[in-house]
Design a protein around this motif. Structure first.
Motif, PDB file in Angstrom:
ATOM      1  N   ARG A 272      30.002  54.961 -13.899  1.00  0.00           N
ATOM      2  CA  ARG A 272      29.118  53.551 -13.585  1.00  0.00           C
ATOM      3  C   ARG A 272      27.816  53.778 -14.907  1.00  0.00           C
ATOM      4  O   ARG A 272      27.682  54.663 -15.733  1.00  0.00           O
ATOM      5  CB  ARG A 272      28.315  54.468 -12.438  1.00  0.00           C
ATOM      6  CG  ARG A 272      28.493  54.162 -11.060  1.00  0.00           C
ATOM      7  CD  ARG A 272      27.241  55.188 -10.246  1.00  0.00           C
ATOM      8  NE  ARG A 272      26.734  54.480 -10.149  1.00  0.00           N
ATOM      9  CZ  ARG A 272      26.280  53.512  -8.799  1.00  0.00           C
ATOM     10  NH1 ARG A 272      26.550  52.845  -7.980  1.00  0.00           N
ATOM     11  NH2 ARG A 272      24.826  53.084  -8.669  1.00  0.00           N
ATOM     12  N   VAL A 273      27.574  52.910 -15.497  1.00  0.00           N
ATOM     13  CA  VAL A 273      26.644  52.234 -16.233  1.00  0.00           C
ATOM     14  C   VAL A 273      25.078  51.636 -15.461  1.00  0.00           C
ATOM     15  O   VAL A 273      25.630  50.275 -15.535  1.00  0.00           O
ATOM     16  CB  VAL A 273      27.443  51.300 -17.340  1.00  0.00           C
ATOM     17  CG1 VAL A 273      26.559  51.086 -18.412  1.00  0.00           C
ATOM     18  CG2 VAL A 273      28.691  52.223 -17.784  1.00  0.00           C
ATOM     19  N   VAL A 275      22.631  48.416 -16.538  1.00  0.00           N
ATOM     20  CA  VAL A 275      22.406  47.850 -17.182  1.00  0.00           C
ATOM     21  C   VAL A 275      20.536  47.232 -17.285  1.00  0.00           C
ATOM     22  O   VAL A 275      20.344  47.021 -16.231  1.00  0.00           O
ATOM     23  CB  VAL A 275      22.874  46.454 -17.359  1.00  0.00           C
ATOM     24  CG1 VAL A 275      22.676  45.104 -17.248  1.00  0.00           C
ATOM     25  CG2 VAL A 275      24.692  46.735 -16.925  1.00  0.00           C
ATOM     26  N   LEU A 299      29.535  42.638 -20.882  1.00  0.00           N
ATOM     27  CA  LEU A 299      29.558  43.655 -19.943  1.00  0.00           C
ATOM     28  C   LEU A 299      30.389  42.931 -18.886  1.00  0.00           C
ATOM     29  O   LEU A 299      31.232  43.782 -18.654  1.00  0.00           O
ATOM     30  CB  LEU A 299      27.892  42.635 -18.784  1.00  0.00           C
ATOM     31  CG  LEU A 299      26.801  42.984 -20.146  1.00  0.00           C
ATOM     32  CD1 LEU A 299      24.820  42.378 -19.197  1.00  0.00           C
ATOM     33  CD2 LEU A 299      26.374  44.578 -19.926  1.00  0.00           C
ATOM     34  N   VAL A 303      33.288  46.077 -18.300  1.00  0.00           N
ATOM     35  CA  VAL A 303      33.369  45.801 -16.882  1.00  0.00           C
ATOM     36  C   VAL A 303      35.598  45.983 -16.471  1.00  0.00           C
ATOM     37  O   VAL A 303      35.777  46.754 -16.170  1.00  0.00           O
ATOM     38  CB  VAL A 303      33.358  44.738 -15.997  1.00  0.00           C
ATOM     39  CG1 VAL A 303      34.515  44.528 -14.552  1.00  0.00           C
ATOM     40  CG2 VAL A 303      32.105  44.612 -15.255  1.00  0.00           C
ATOM     41  N   LEU A 309      29.206  48.667 -13.270  1.00  0.00           N
ATOM     42  CA  LEU A 309      27.597  47.898 -14.166  1.00  0.00           C
ATOM     43  C   LEU A 309      26.956  48.265 -12.413  1.00  0.00           C
ATOM     44  O   LEU A 309      26.642  47.536 -11.600  1.00  0.00           O
ATOM     45  CB  LEU A 309      27.623  46.340 -14.066  1.00  0.00           C
ATOM     46  CG  LEU A 309      29.053  46.829 -15.602  1.00  0.00           C
ATOM     47  CD1 LEU A 309      27.928  45.608 -16.636  1.00  0.00           C
ATOM     48  CD2 LEU A 309      28.678  47.942 -16.383  1.00  0.00           C
ATOM     49  N   ASP A 311      22.623  47.129 -12.267  1.00  0.00           N
ATOM     50  CA  ASP A 311      21.587  46.790 -12.357  1.00  0.00           C
ATOM     51  C   ASP A 311      20.115  47.274 -12.367  1.00  0.00           C
ATOM     52  O   ASP A 311      19.715  47.691 -11.644  1.00  0.00           O
ATOM     53  CB  ASP A 311      21.016  44.953 -12.559  1.00  0.00           C
ATOM     54  CG  ASP A 311      21.939  43.843 -12.845  1.00  0.00           C
ATOM     55  OD1 ASP A 311      22.608  44.776 -14.082  1.00  0.00           O
ATOM     56  OD2 ASP A 311      21.504  42.889 -12.476  1.00  0.00           O
TER      57      ASP A 311
END
Length: 499
Positions: A272-273, A275, A299, A303, A309, A311
């Motif tokens: 998980r990243v 943004v 972005l 993925v 991702l 937010d």
């Protein structure tokens, strides 16, 4: 010059080192090729003006490296690799001007710790690069060297304050380079010049032998064309140094023997990243819209690399970066203290520099910090900013923890590289320029910028990746994972590859 079928300008450290070890080329031939490019493109051709000083002993040092290899002597991890060094890092064999005409002929007595480490690893310092006076601008204005041009668009600035290193590495004047980063002076020019640029947690790399800007916030970092090359330099430079008390951080970090162990091509799979949407500019802004378009594509590529991702928003992000800024509070004191300790320095204080009028007149930050307190520790604004820095770091790390993300990503800068007309006119100045690099700098967190792609008009855009304190391995892993799926390595058309 070709290295294993690839132009020298696109070859990395591993390829150049392997070619020397196999006998396919020599350090002297490599240095000659880079010096030829400097002659063709720096003061001639597109006149990038990235180099302050070219090392007259570079060929001799390359020949010594070749003799050592031929004699079977041990060679280091950077054997025969040409590097350019920002001209605020001390070099005993070359002048160190700090971007100032006052210090044009100043010669330190010893190398900066990072320069010594690179040389001990076999690197060859091919020259010193431009910067604004005392690293006090996002742009390349310098009383020592004038302005530097962006090799991707000669009418635009390459970013500051490591302007020359950004332009030089992008143009293929050396394999890799060094810059310094207080508020973003490695990452901004890296973003504007399509490079990788690294800011460590302060203290992982020694700053001994480098002028300060905000002492508790200053870092030194690599500027390269690939994440792997950045990590190779980072591994060589990282470590405790008794000459820099802040390097206690290296032991706190529990650093790996080699940060190269962080580089796995599948590092993003299932991760998980976050943004950081608050860091994006407005699509209504003509300077920000192209950056947003490239970032959104990046972005999508994250993925594709396997990332999930999330937010994330931060209320009043701009307020946080304003409250944690210490330039006009602390920089004067730090520079004055450092200048007072220099043997043979031709100026001993910021006030003396300002009174001399021998600085570039576009350096609004230098003038602003000159008005700062002589004793910041007796000034409540310093303590407020220092305390806010701690709160800002906690906010960011707690957000990452609560959202269970490994890192945060966002555009390195909200706008495209500015034209010289824009910077000359005052559209942007150092205190209002919308660079996101200050997020990591003013929370003392590690971050890296990687090339995210080019705009429709061919301007580079960087993607910044921010990690938790001392978690450079995660930062490198995310950057490398992105690079494996979306490599955006380009040489600028203004400095074409060699045959």
């Amino acid at each position: 010059m070709q290295i294993n079928g690839r132009p020298l300008e696109l070859s990395d450290v591993a390829a150049l080192r392997a070619a020397q070890l196999s006998g396919a080329t020599t350090a002297r031939r490599i240095v000659d090729a880079y010096l030829d490019r400097i002659a063709a493109f720096d003061a001639s051709g597109p006149t990038l003006n990235a180099m302050v000083t070219v090392n007259p002993a570079a060929r001799e040092q390359a020949e010594l490296a070749d003799r050592k290899l031929a004699a079977g002597e041990p060679v280091g991890p950077l054997h025969g690799i040409p590097v350019v060094v920002k001209d605020c890092l001390d070099t005993a064999d070359l002048p160190t001007s700090f971007g100032s005409e006052i210090f044009a002929d100043y010669r330190p007595s010893a190398d900066a710790s990072v320069v010594r480490k690179l040389r001990d690893a076999g690197a060859i310092v091919i020259g010193k690069t431009t910067l604004p006076d005392w690293a006090t601008s996002w742009f390349s204005y310098s009383s020592r060297s004038g302005t530097t041009r962006n090799p991707f668009d000669l009418d635009r600035d390459p970013g500051g304050s490591s302007s020359g290193t950004g332009a030089a590495v992008a143009a293929g004047f050396a394999t890799v380079g060094l810059g310094t980063d207080c508020g973003g002076s490695v990452r901004l020019p890296a973003s504007f010049c399509n490079l990788v640029g690294v800011r460590s947690t302060p203290g992982i790399i020694s700053r001994a032998g480098c002028n300060p800007l905000v002492g508790v916030q200053d870092t030194i970092g690599p500027m390269t064309r690939t994440v792997e090359d950045a990590v190779r330099l980072f591994t060589v430079m990282a470590g405790f140094d008794p000459a820099d008390q802040l390097t206690y951080a290296y032991s706190v970090a529990r650093a790996p023997v080699s940060y190269l162990d962080s580089l796995r091509p599948d590092a993003l799979v299932g991760q998980r990243v976050g943004v950081l949407r608050s860091a994006f500019g407005s699509n209504d802004n003509e300077h920000a819209r192209p950056v947003n378009e490239v970032t959104e594509d990046a972005l999508t590529q994250l993925v594709a690399a396997g990332a999930e991702l999330v937010d994330i928003e931060i209320d009043d992000l701009r307020g946080w970066t304003e409250r944690t800024s210490m330039y006009t509070i602390k920089s004067k004191y730090d520079i004055d203290t450092w200048l007072a300790g220099l043997t043979g320095a031709p100026a001993k204080s910021v006030d003396e520099i300002i009174r001399s009028k021998r600085y570039h007149k576009k350096l609004d930050l230098l003038e602003a910090l000159a008005a700062g307190p002589d004793d910041p520790f007796s000034d409540l604004s310093y303590h407020r900013a220092y305390s806010a820095r701690e709160d800002f770091m906690k906010l960011l790390v707690n957000l990452m923890e609560s959202e269970n993300v490994r890192a945060l990503v966002y555009p390195t800068c909200q706008v495209v590289p500015p034209t010289r007309k824009d910077t000359d006119s005052g559209l942007w100045n150092t205190l209002n320029f919308p660079t996101n690099t200050v997020i990591a700098s003013q929370s003392w967190l590690p971050s890296i910028t990687v090339p995210a792609g080019l705009t429709g008009s061919g301007l580079p855009v960087g993607l910044e990746i921010l990690a938790r304190p001392y978690d450079e391995p995660t930062m490198f892993a995310v950057a490398h994972g992105f690079e494996q799926v979306a490599s955006h390595r380009h040489l600028p058309s203004n400095t074409p590859v060699s045959a």
